[in-house]
Design a protein around this motif. Structure first.
Motif, PDB file in Angstrom:
ATOM      1  N   GLN A   1       0.846  -1.195   0.000  1.00  0.00           N
ATOM      2  CA  GLN A   1       0.000   0.000   0.000  1.00  0.00           C
ATOM      3  C   GLN A   1       0.882   1.247   0.000  1.00  0.00           C
ATOM      4  N   HIS A   2       0.590   2.131  -0.945  1.00  0.00           N
ATOM      5  CA  HIS A   2       1.325   3.381  -1.067  1.00  0.00           C
ATOM      6  C   HIS A   2       0.310   4.485  -1.356  1.00  0.00           C
ATOM      7  N   GLN A   3       0.310   5.499  -0.527  1.00  0.00           N
ATOM      8  CA  GLN A   3      -0.690   6.560  -0.648  1.00  0.00           C
ATOM      9  C   GLN A   3      -0.039   7.915  -0.360  1.00  0.00           C
ATOM     10  N   LEU A   4      -0.404   8.913  -1.140  1.00  0.00           N
ATOM     11  CA  LEU A   4       0.152  10.255  -0.991  1.00  0.00           C
ATOM     12  C   LEU A   4      -0.985  11.262  -0.846  1.00  0.00           C
ATOM     13  N   PHE A   5      -0.882  12.109   0.206  1.00  0.00           N
ATOM     14  CA  PHE A   5      -1.886  13.134   0.462  1.00  0.00           C
ATOM     15  C   PHE A   5      -1.274  14.524   0.294  1.00  0.00           C
ATOM     16  N   ALA A   6      -2.013  15.411  -0.379  1.00  0.00           N
ATOM     17  CA  ALA A   6      -1.696  16.840  -0.369  1.00  0.00           C
ATOM     18  C   ALA A   6      -2.526  17.446   0.753  1.00  0.00           C
ATOM     19  N   VAL A   7      -1.866  18.121   1.718  1.00  0.00           N
ATOM     20  CA  VAL A   7      -2.576  18.547   2.923  1.00  0.00           C
ATOM     21  C   VAL A   7      -2.356  20.035   3.213  1.00  0.00           C
ATOM     22  N   THR A   8      -3.280  20.545   4.005  1.00  0.00           N
ATOM     23  CA  THR A   8      -3.206  21.921   4.497  1.00  0.00           C
ATOM     24  C   THR A   8      -3.427  21.901   6.002  1.00  0.00           C
ATOM     25  N   ASP A   9      -2.563  22.588   6.739  1.00  0.00           N
ATOM     26  CA  ASP A   9      -2.733  22.763   8.182  1.00  0.00           C
ATOM     27  C   ASP A   9      -2.992  24.243   8.453  1.00  0.00           C
ATOM     28  N   LEU A  10      -4.011  24.511   9.268  1.00  0.00           N
ATOM     29  CA  LEU A  10      -4.338  25.886   9.624  1.00  0.00           C
ATOM     30  C   LEU A  10      -4.066  26.115  11.105  1.00  0.00           C
ATOM     31  N   ASP A  11      -3.411  27.216  11.443  1.00  0.00           N
ATOM     32  CA  ASP A  11      -3.068  27.542  12.820  1.00  0.00           C
ATOM     33  C   ASP A  11      -4.031  28.602  13.348  1.00  0.00           C
TER      34      ASP A  11
END
Length: 265
Positions: A216-226
């Motif tokens: 299993q190989h998975q890639l996420f594009a993510v955003t973190d908000l502070d």
């Protein structure tokens, strides 16, 4: 798991983490861990939500299909000392054709290297164990050991979670520990927004990797908000790269820290 787990190193900034195990892909908590533990006398409540657009469409090894299913996980973590916390998970599934149900619960104690050690990186180790209904997971009792290592360089953040998963009861109970590496890297564009990538993998035991399409190989594009020190927000979209990996998943993590109020004298 990979819910997901217990491990010694912490992942990048708050992000969506998918627990992926070679023997099962549950995707109830999709997050790369950071090394910092919850402060003493503080309780953090998180809601992990994700929707799978491209999951399995038929029953596999007795588990329900994951296509067009919503996973909602409530995580409650309490800090007992500056270096020790314990988290509890309550997994839930929402889907058509009888797939809506409470799924199971895990407990996750975690220890961290004290600040007094002045290490060049953040270090912690998480142990996660618990139960999930057999119709939602090939293995109903599982253990996760997750080392967590992370580092911040000005606006850059990196976290590595070399995780190991073990089935205690179920289809894969006779297998050894499954190596499931998780990695996160992010960059703070502003004081509010950080953009990054998260990788979730599961390749088999260390002495015998599975064939590529069974990994299993998975890639996420993510955003973190502070939104402040008491808040956590992470959202992202992920793609799977093998036949064994669920594809097209959207996830959101929303958390808040509650502090114990001191009694007035």
């Amino acid at each position: 798991m990979h819910k997901i787990r217990s491990k010694w190193l912490i992942y990048f900034l708050p992000v969506f983490t998918i627990n992926i195990a070679t023997y099962a892909q549950d995707n109830y908590e999709i997050q790369v861990y950071a090394s910092e533990t919850v402060a003493p006398a503080t309780t953090m409540v998180e809601l992990h939500s994700n929707y799978t657009f491209g999951g399995t469409t038929s029953t596999q090894d007795g588990t329900v299909p994951t296509h067009n299913i919503i996973h909602e996980t409530i995580e409650i973590t309490h800090g007992f000392t500056p270096w020790f916390e314990t988290g509890f998970y309550f997994f839930n599934a929402i889907g058509s054709e009888g797939r809506t149900s409470y799924v199971g619960s895990h407990i996750r104690p975690r220890i961290a290297a004290p600040e007094q050690w002045h290490l060049p990186v953040g270090l912690s180790l998480s142990f996660e164990a618990g139960y999930q209904k057999r119709e939602y997971c090939e293995d109903d009792w599982t253990l996760e050991i997750r080392p967590i290592i992370d580092k911040t360089w000005k606006k850059f953040y990196v976290s590595v979670n070399p995780t190991f998963d073990k089935s205690l009861h179920g289809v894969n109970e006779n297998k050894g520990f499954i190596f499931s590496p998780n990695v996160k890297a992010s960059y703070s564009v502003t004081k509010l927004i950080a953009l990054g990538l998260e990788y979730y993998g599961s390749v088999g035991t260390l002495n015998h990797f599975d064939p590529y399409q069974q990994q299993q190989h998975q890639l996420f594009a993510v955003t973190d908000l502070d939104f402040g020190k008491d808040w956590e927000f992470n959202a992202g979209y992920g793609w799977g790269f093998t036949q064994s990996t669920d594809n097209a998943i959207f996830k959101v993590i929303l958390g808040y820290r509650f502090h114990k109020k001191e009694k007035k004298k």
